[in-house]
Design an enzyme around this catalytic site. Structure first.
Site, PDB file in Angstrom:
ATOM      1  N   LEU A  49       9.781   7.160 -11.598  1.00  0.00           N
ATOM      2  CA  LEU A  49      10.879   7.832 -12.332  1.00  0.00           C
ATOM      3  C   LEU A  49      10.713   9.342 -12.236  1.00  0.00           C
ATOM      4  O   LEU A  49      11.089  10.084 -13.133  1.00  0.00           O
ATOM      5  CB  LEU A  49      10.892   7.389 -13.806  1.00  0.00           C
ATOM      6  CG  LEU A  49      11.419   5.981 -14.096  1.00  0.00           C
ATOM      7  CD1 LEU A  49      11.345   5.689 -15.600  1.00  0.00           C
ATOM      8  CD2 LEU A  49      12.858   5.803 -13.599  1.00  0.00           C
TER       9      LEU A  49
ATOM     10  N   LEU B 144       0.842  -1.204   0.000  1.00  0.00           N
ATOM     11  CA  LEU B 144       0.000   0.000   0.000  1.00  0.00           C
ATOM     12  C   LEU B 144       0.873   1.249   0.000  1.00  0.00           C
ATOM     13  O   LEU B 144       1.840   1.333   0.743  1.00  0.00           O
ATOM     14  CB  LEU B 144      -0.884   0.018   1.258  1.00  0.00           C
ATOM     15  CG  LEU B 144      -1.701  -1.247   1.562  1.00  0.00           C
ATOM     16  CD1 LEU B 144      -2.521  -1.053   2.839  1.00  0.00           C
ATOM     17  CD2 LEU B 144      -2.601  -1.609   0.391  1.00  0.00           C
TER      18      LEU B 144
ATOM     19  N   CYS C 171       8.556   3.669   5.057  1.00  0.00           N
ATOM     20  CA  CYS C 171       8.969   2.379   4.499  1.00  0.00           C
ATOM     21  C   CYS C 171      10.311   2.397   3.794  1.00  0.00           C
ATOM     22  O   CYS C 171      11.233   1.699   4.200  1.00  0.00           O
ATOM     23  CB  CYS C 171       7.873   1.868   3.564  1.00  0.00           C
ATOM     24  SG  CYS C 171       6.340   1.592   4.452  1.00  0.00           S
TER      25      CYS C 171
END
Ligand code: UDX
Length: 460
Positions: free
Chosen positions: A252, A152, A262
């Site tokens: 990108l 997620l 994270c």
């Protein structure tokens, strides 16, 4: 199916609400009684688009509730999800104490054949470790431990859960696989690929995926730096790369360096795992170092653009969250860059549509404004750090009149040099020439060819 979600944070709350949306009966449990009370009153303690409505709907349908008690709900559950924090530990490893504590708490209450599902991001081998922890507490109990990593993204978490690219199930026995397949059956009906493998592979898939996505970001940031030196346009280069189906367009976009709860933590844990098992992850080691140094070098670039006027200059920072559509500031570039600017003598004001309160707990001496134009009033420069739509649609002429200076530094490439030139603003962004008129002045002959080759018609 009866589900208990241990941990009502960003992951647990979203996952619990979405499992209820799939039709399961879910109880979210958290030791933070205040958080459970807030949820019980119908408020959502985190900002995640669509989450509050999803929670309200499923509470109304009787499929979702909240409890400070673990044992009661855990004793009735077919699947007990562990979605507690696995924070970074010294040396990059992760701290497994919270998840081991949760395992010990549920063990006495678990019914036979229950499946413990590790949703938290954990290093390889953790599921096997948790199995030992529970077996020690409940000798002879027949149960399973499975890995079901989440993919997620904050800001799009509900969409990511309900329309995933894949579901990864790590199971070391058939029962665990069967229970999780049943749990996700509504998504399987929509042809979502479900990969069933063992727990070690599932744990590795999570870390390797995050490390690879972070590598893409680190790479395009390096390419942006090169473009600045040779007069290239990183947006055109990224588009040219991304049209290759083997590369893909996403992840990108150059920026001030990745943040969040994270990528910074998971890349460091991946490096630590490599070292621990004598399979050094040197590419990711370099990435981690460069990502942190990027935040420092981009702060220095602000000072360089202000020149000798830097000391005493006033600057408005647009964006404090680590990315748009979240109130999360964990490892946000703003929390590194703003103190560096203050140390250099700048007076900093800031705006963020959602993250001001969270950021204020980590910053001092920053004048927060809930209006971006008020934040920019009389400043010498504006610095964009988060790609909120509020900034994408700002009235640049009004901004130009509001500021006393004319410098806009945009570390999210939200604008075009042409837009800024038309608004009378001096524009600095990542991987692109300063402005249409100076683009030709700084390019060598070789990169002029590059520019012509990549310039789309509207660039002419
Ligand atoms: C990430 C992973 O994407 C998700 O799969 C995992 O489950 C949790 O970690 P998240 O941290 O919420 O999700 O945000 P993400 O959208 O991945 O962005 C992470 C960081 O990278 C942000 O700071 C973002 O600004 C930055 N980023 C992202 C870029 O700089 N460029 C990009 O092109 C994409």
């Amino acid at each position: 199916m009866k589900v208990v979600m241990i941990g009502a944070g960003y992951v647990g709350l979203t996952t619990g609400a979405c499992l209820a949306e799939l039709g399961h009966s879910v109880t979210c449990v958290d030791t933070d009684a205040a958080r459970i009370k807030t949820l019980g009153l119908g408020a959502t303690p985190i900002y995640e688009p669509g989450l509050e409505a999803l929670i309200r709907k499923n509470r109304r349908l009787g499929r979702l509730d909240f409890s400070p008690d673990t044992k009661g709900p855990a004793g009735k559950a077919d699947a007990i999800f562990l979605a507690v924090g696995t924070p970074a530990a010294p040396g990059g490893d992760i701290d497994l104490s919270h998840i081991e504590t949760a395992a010990r708490q549920i063990a006495p209450a678990m019914k036979p054949n229950a499946v413990v599902v590790v949703k938290s991001t954990v290093v390889v081998g953790t599921c096997r470790r948790l199995r030992e922890v529970i077996a020690e507490k409940r000798l002879g109990l027949d149960f399973s431990v499975a890995s079901n990593p989440e993919f997620l993204r904050e800001g799009t978490a509900i969409q990511d859960f309900l329309h995933p690219d894949r579901i990864v199930i790590g199971a070391d026995d058939r029962r665990a696989a069967t229970v999780l397949e049943e749990l996700y059956a509504p998504l399987a009906k929509r042809r979502t690929p479900i990969l069933i493998t063992n727990t070690a592979n599932a744990e590795l898939i999570k870390y390797a995926s995050n490390a690879f996505l972070a590598l893409k970001i680190g790479f395009i940031n390096d390419v942006a730096d090169l473009c600045e030196q040779v007069g290239g346009d990183v947006e055109a280069v990224a588009r040219g790369m991304g049209l290759d189906s083997r590369i893909g367009m996403s992840f990108l976009s150059p920026g001030p360096g990745f943040g969040g709860s994270c990528f910074p933590k998971d890349t460091r844990a991946f490096v630590a795992t490599g070292r621990k098992h004598r399979a050094r992850q040197s590419l990711v080691e370099t990435l981690v170092a460069k990502n942190e140094s990027r935040k420092n070098s981009l702060a220095r670039r602000v000072l360089a653009e202000l020149g000798e006027r830097a000391r005493g200059a006033r600057i408005a920072v647009f964006g404090l969250a680590f990315k748009a559509n979240t109130d999360d500031v964990r490892d946000s570039a703003a929390l590194t860059i703003i103190p560096l600017l203050q140390q250099a003598g700048l007076a900093v004001r800031a705006h963020d549509p959602q993250a001001e309160a969270n950021a204020a707990r980590h910053l001092s001496g920053v004048e927060m404004h809930d209006c971006m134009y008020a934040a920019a009033k009389g400043v010498d420069a504006v610095l964009v750090l988060t790609e909120w739509d509020d900034y994408r649609t700002i009235d640049l002429k009004r901004l130009s009149k509001t500021m006393s200076g004319s410098l806009v530094i945009d570390y999210r490439n939200m604008f075009t040099p042409r837009q800024m030139a038309l608004s009378g603003l001096r524009y600095v962004s990542l991987g692109r020439s300063a402005s249409p008129k100076t683009a030709g002045a700084v390019v060598s002959k070789a990169s002029k060819a590059l520019q012509l080759a990549t310039a789309a018609p509207n660039h002419l």
